[in-house]
Design a protein around this motif. Structure first.
Motif, PDB file in Angstrom:
ATOM      1  N   MET A 468       0.826  -1.208   0.000  1.00  0.00           N
ATOM      2  CA  MET A 468       0.000   0.000   0.000  1.00  0.00           C
ATOM      3  C   MET A 468       0.856   1.252   0.000  1.00  0.00           C
ATOM      4  O   MET A 468       0.527   2.257  -0.649  1.00  0.00           O
ATOM      5  N   ALA A 469       1.991   1.206   0.724  1.00  0.00           N
ATOM      6  CA  ALA A 469       2.913   2.343   0.716  1.00  0.00           C
ATOM      7  C   ALA A 469       3.472   2.574  -0.690  1.00  0.00           C
ATOM      8  O   ALA A 469       3.683   3.714  -1.108  1.00  0.00           O
ATOM      9  N   ILE A 470       3.707   1.484  -1.426  1.00  0.00           N
ATOM     10  CA  ILE A 470       4.183   1.603  -2.813  1.00  0.00           C
ATOM     11  C   ILE A 470       3.135   2.292  -3.680  1.00  0.00           C
ATOM     12  O   ILE A 470       3.449   3.157  -4.508  1.00  0.00           O
ATOM     13  N   LEU A 471       1.860   1.928  -3.486  1.00  0.00           N
ATOM     14  CA  LEU A 471       0.790   2.583  -4.254  1.00  0.00           C
ATOM     15  C   LEU A 471       0.706   4.065  -3.910  1.00  0.00           C
ATOM     16  O   LEU A 471       0.455   4.905  -4.790  1.00  0.00           O
ATOM     17  N   ALA A 472       0.918   4.409  -2.640  1.00  0.00           N
ATOM     18  CA  ALA A 472       0.932   5.824  -2.249  1.00  0.00           C
ATOM     19  C   ALA A 472       2.118   6.537  -2.886  1.00  0.00           C
ATOM     20  O   ALA A 472       1.997   7.679  -3.354  1.00  0.00           O
ATOM     21  N   SER A 473       3.257   5.864  -2.935  1.00  0.00           N
ATOM     22  CA  SER A 473       4.446   6.440  -3.571  1.00  0.00           C
ATOM     23  C   SER A 473       4.216   6.649  -5.061  1.00  0.00           C
ATOM     24  O   SER A 473       4.625   7.677  -5.628  1.00  0.00           O
ATOM     25  N   TYR A 474       3.553   5.699  -5.701  1.00  0.00           N
ATOM     26  CA  TYR A 474       3.263   5.800  -7.128  1.00  0.00           C
ATOM     27  C   TYR A 474       2.431   7.042  -7.427  1.00  0.00           C
ATOM     28  O   TYR A 474       2.669   7.763  -8.413  1.00  0.00           O
ATOM     29  N   LEU A 475       1.455   7.327  -6.567  1.00  0.00           N
ATOM     30  CA  LEU A 475       0.628   8.520  -6.736  1.00  0.00           C
ATOM     31  C   LEU A 475       1.495   9.776  -6.767  1.00  0.00           C
ATOM     32  O   LEU A 475       1.309  10.654  -7.621  1.00  0.00           O
TER      33      LEU A 475
END
Length: 532
Positions: A468-475
């Motif tokens: 989930m942190a990776i998805l936040a980083s992607y944003l």
């Protein structure tokens, strides 16, 4: 990362926070720009069977969220001498599906009904037939339609239907938004438009016309977004809910909330077609990104999507590690009764490694770790069982090996449909989850059980919170027109190594023998449903 660089990263908000509310723990992890975890916090919790539904206490949802964040903030302060005040981006994830319904004032109308409930058989069957699309019992629309069939009084007052991740996102931002992966477990998705299927939306509204509710299904479902789309910002009230100390600044951009299926896809880099991953925890599920539609509807296979909206075939078993944990607790109690200090991690390591010395077929022992219903094998009530005959080779190694085999048995039954009926093949499956913490054991058992090479990355035990942190980083950090698949391959996993274990011939043969006994003995588990 040096303390100085890490402190600068934290103070300047060059971080991403991932929060996941799993079945047995709530975890918050903070990552830096290199996707490395620089701090984490955990809150353990457990669902309870209340008035016939598996649920969690509403207060504990918020309390657990706050405690996990508090631990994270304390670790950051202690380790880097920096207050956790500025965060670059945030993402929230939670266990997939289930039923959360709010009224116009934002109050829960009924306690959260989790994915674990198997109380929607009629709704699931009716909707599957009406939609000509598999609608599992755990999906939000099944829960809603069953409540309608049951004439539950709360239905007329519904203002918002969502999942747990969507509920947390709403608490933190005020936005009624859901990532497409989790949304695809609420209601079927139109693969082209990346939105809820409009034709099926109309069919559902027709089904409930005579009820004359003051809402349509479109009114109460969340807005669907794909990975990388902005999903609002942490508002002042949300910042104070997450961090009652008042340190955390509001305004943090938030990515679309996702389910643990989507975060598992990200955490294992299994987002391209013909890739697969397996997530092991309270439940166990395997996901395969499909190249083409399946030839027909299978009761054992659900169709959902990746966080980018591509179709995924999912095989989910409701039960996996709960019974193993219960047996570990028993050995822990014995340890303490002997006057010894029981270290839980040591117990797992010793007993899991002991399992590897047992007979390949478990010596004739059987286990059904059904704490809740198991739809794939047709079991409607949870009754954990351990079974042996007088001739069985009953010893510690075989006991533990049996429980490990049992954890993968239902998943294997479902996967046989893909491999035998649909003729699908996969070069490997990427795995993650706490069961793989003991080096070599879970991975080797998984490879034998599923008869496929199993890949394990160094981040495997971090699971969905890291994903989930990776998805936040992607944003926050993606380039223009950079897909999530490209971001993962070129930036997140470009230097990460994985360890691949191939099926051992003797282990595979032993598991095949065990599975034959397992299938043959299912009538025992069925009979136990009548036990109260």
């Amino acid at each position: 990362m040096s303390t100085t660089i890490g402190r600068d990263c934290i103070l300047n908000g060059k971080t991403s926070l991932g929060i996941e509310l799993g079945s047995t723990r709530i975890k918050a992890v903070l990552i830096d720009q290199n996707f490395e975890i620089i701090g984490s916090g955990i809150y353990d919790w457990e669902n309870k069977l209340v008035d016939g539904f598996w649920t969690y206490c509403p207060k504990e949802i918020v309390n657990g969220l706050q405690e996990a964040y508090r631990q994270l903030a304390k670790e950051i302060q202690d380790k880097y001498n920096a207050p956790l005040q500025n965060i670059g981006s945030i993402g929230c994830s939670a266990m997939m599906q289930g039923y959360i319904v709010l009224d116009h004032s934002g109050e829960l109308l009924v306690p959260f009904r989790t994915w674990r409930n198997a109380t929607t058989a009629q709704a699931s069957s009716d909707l599957t037939n009406a939609f000509e699309f598999k609608i599992p019992q755990r999906w939000s629309i099944s829960h809603l339609y069953q409540a309608i069939l049951n004439n539950e009084p709360h239905v007329k007052n519904i203002s918002y239907v969502t999942t747990l991740s969507g509920y947390i996102h709403w608490l933190l931002t005020g936005k009624k938004i859901l990532g497409i992966g989790d949304a695809s477990g609420m209601f079927p998705i139109d693969e082209t438009k990346k939105q809820f299927d409009e034709l099926l939306i109309n069919k559902f509204n027709t089904l409930i016309t005579e009820k004359k509710y003051p809402w349509t299904i479109t009114d109460v479902l969340p807005k669907v977004l794909t990975a990388g789309e902005p999903a609002g910002n942490l508002h002042e009230k949300g910042a104070r809910l997450l961090d009652p100390s008042g340190l955390l600044n509001p305004g943090v951009p938030m990515c679309p909330p996702e389910g643990d299926g989507g975060t598992g896809i990200v955490a294992t880099n299994s987002i391209e077609k013909r890739t697969g991953n397996i997530s092991v925890g309270t439940s166990i599920f395997a996901q395969f990104v499909l190249e083409k539609k399946l030839s027909k509807i299978y009761s054992e296979i659900d169709i959902m999507t990746t966080p980018e909206g591509n179709p995924v075939g999912i095989i989910l078993a409701n039960n996996c590690s709960t019974d193993i944990n219960a047996w570990i607790n028993i050995f822990g109690e014995f340890h303490e009764a002997m006057g010894l200090k029981a270290d839980r991690n040591q117990l797992f390591n010793i007993l899991f490694n002991k399992a590897m010395t047992g007979d390949h077929d478990c010596g004739g022992l059987l286990s059904y770790g059904y704490y809740s219903a198991e739809n794939i094998t047709g079991i409607s009530k949870g009754r954990p069982l351990f079974v042996r005959t007088a001739e069985s080779r009953f010893n510690l190694a075989n006991l533990m090996r049996t429980h490990l085999y049992s954890a993968f048995a239902v998943l294997r039954i479902g996967m046989e449909i893909l491999t035998n009926d649909e003729k699908l093949s996969f070069g490997k499956i990427s795995a993650h989850g706490g069961l793989f913490k003991t080096p070599g054991v879970g991975q080797k058992i998984c490879a034998a059980a599923l008869n496929v090479p199993v890949s394990l990355m160094s981040t495997a035990s971090e699971g969905g919170a890291w994903g989930m942190a990776i998805l936040a980083s992607y944003l926050k950090n993606k380039n223009e027109n950079e897909t999530l698949a490209t971001y993962l391959s070129n930036k997140v996993f470009n230097e990460k190594k994985d360890e691949i274990v191939h099926p051992d011939k003797m282990d595979k043969g032993g598991f095949d023998q065990f599975l034959k006994r397992y299938k043959k003995g299912l009538h025992i588990a069925k009979a136990a449903e009548n036990y109260t």
